[in-house]
Enzyme design. Structure first.
Site, short mmCIF file in Angstrom:
data_model
loop_
_atom_site.label_atom_id
_atom_site.label_comp_id
_atom_site.label_asym_id
_atom_site.label_seq_id
_atom_site.Cartn_x
_atom_site.Cartn_y
_atom_site.Cartn_z
N ARG A 155 12.14 -39.70 -41.03
CA ARG A 155 11.48 -40.65 -41.92
C ARG A 155 10.00 -40.47 -42.16
O ARG A 155 9.46 -41.11 -43.05
CB ARG A 155 11.73 -42.08 -41.41
N ASP A 200 22.83 -36.86 -35.05
CA ASP A 200 22.50 -38.01 -34.19
C ASP A 200 23.35 -37.93 -32.94
O ASP A 200 24.43 -37.32 -32.96
CB ASP A 200 22.74 -39.34 -34.91
N TYR A 224 25.28 -47.36 -25.37
CA TYR A 224 25.62 -47.84 -26.72
C TYR A 224 27.07 -48.33 -26.77
O TYR A 224 27.37 -49.37 -27.38
CB TYR A 224 25.40 -46.74 -27.76
#
Ligand code: CP3
Length: 351
Positions: free
Chosen positions: A35, A80, A155
């Site tokens: 980003r 990812d 996660y």
């Protein structure tokens, strides 16, 4: 046209990863693809994160962007840590501004059994992208990566990002059979994903145990190290340098180093010369400028980069990086200037 294999083997990054010093310290940045780059944001318009990670032409383009713009010494695959789980069939998404979110968090053995086995076929599109990348990168090494079992487990158990990892630890302490079953499965996933990337042409691998720093050393040794050791052992026969990194892991460095790697990643909280005393003499270090320093005036950035290089001289060899990923608001021109500065900073003579 690909360059001669020796150009790759003799690259500054791979030499440093093998413990050899050269005229300058090699540099790349965690989260260099992403980003902070306007060309990345342009490619991502209307394309969800996991879709971008699933289309070989986008993986290749986004991975190349920082190499072209910044002149870094290594590329890191655009992907990812949860991508292989998604490819295996786990119902998850990467939510903008949040991170990975899991539809059905793991609570018991039945939940573990629902996670399909990793297969290389499920990530065939990643292998295709890696093959395309290695052709395009020529003498610049490509780093493959995976999420370490603990970070992936956090996660899957929490259902998403968590500050205290309370559910993860409750399961870890309270249900050893579920914990072992889950961690074994995630170790196989990480090792399989790394192997697929190396077989397709990646020249080094990094295992991100981003959230291991939330554990005490004793818990790290009891509940995490055996599985991480398994991952590194399974990729050892591939004979590529292995890098191990986590955040806030100062107290864990000695135990993380014991997992058996060539390079230890260090976050910015521990000066590299102190990190060297905690790891093994044969290991190189990677790091560790605070990513927030890139928002300081240039003379401060430069001085702190010099300090990192000076402390890194105590190590067998040093790969310059940030102490964690590039922050999204970072000015890409500062990253480019930092790369030029590191490259112009001669260190070979000073010992
Ligand atoms: O380093 C690189 O440039 C390669 C790409 C890369 C990404 N994620 C792309 C990404 C790498 C190496 C990762 C690893 C990763 N993913 C880690 C380990 C590294 C670390 O930061 O500790 C972790 C913990 C994740 C999980 C994850 N994925 C988080 C926490 C987030 C951020 C959520 C947000 O939007 O704030 C993601 C999403 C993600 N992964 C983005 C990128 C470029 C942002 C997605 C976007 O652009 O919309």
């Amino acid at each position: 046209m690909t360059g001669p294999p020796s150009a790759l083997a003799e690259s500054a990054f791979l030499r440093a990863a093998r413990g050899l010093r050269g005229p300058h310290v090699p540099v790349w940045f965690m989260r260099q693809a992403g980003r902070s780059l306007p060309e990345y944001r342009a490619m991502r318009t209307g394309v969800a994160m996991l879709e971008a990670c699933s289309r070989p032409e986008l993986i290749v383009e986004i991975t190349m962007q920082p190499v072209r713009r910044l002149g870094v010494d290594a590329a890191i695959l655009f992907s990812d840590i949860v991508l292989p789980l998604k490819a295996m069939g786990v119902d998850l998404d990467i939510v903008p501004g949040v991170g990975p979110v899991i539809a059905t968090p793991i609570e018991d053995l039945a939940g573990v059994a629902r996670i399909p086995d990793f297969t290389a076929e499920s990530v065939g599109f990643v292998s295709e992208a890696v093959r395309g990348l290695t052709a395009e990168l020529k003498g610049t090494p490509l780093i493959g990566f995976a999420g370490a079992p603990y970070t992936l487990a956090s996660y899957l158990i929490e259902g998403g990002p968590s500050k205290d990892h309370a559910k993860t630890k409750a399961l870890m302490y309270g249900a050893p059979d579920v914990w072992d079953g889950l961690m074994q499965r995630l170790a196989a996933t990480a090792a399989g994903f790394l192997t697929a990337q190396v077989r397709a042409g990646a020249s080094a691998v990094q295992l991100f145990d981003s959230w291991a720093g939330g554990l005490s050393p004793a818990d790290y040794r009891d509940y995490v190290l055996p599985y991480t050791t398994r991952v590194f052992a399974e990729v050892a026969p591939l004979e590529v340098p292995r890098i191990h990194f986590g955040v806030a892991t100062g107290e864990l460095l000695a135990d993380m180093a014991a997992a058996g790697v060539e390079v230890m990643g260090v976050d910015w909280r521990v000066p590299l010369d102190r990190a060297v005393q905690r790891i093994r003499p044969a290991q190189a270090v990677q790091g560790n400028l605070d990513p927030a320093v890139l928002f300081a005036p240039w003379d401060v950035v430069q001085q702190k980069a010099v300090d990192v290089i000076a402390a890194g001289k105590r190590a067998r060899s040093h790969i310059f990086n940030l102490g964690h990923g590039v922050l999204p608001a970072t000015d890409p021109d500062v990253l480019a200037r930092l790369v030029d500065f590191i490259h112009s900073h001669e260190v070979a003579a000073a010992e």
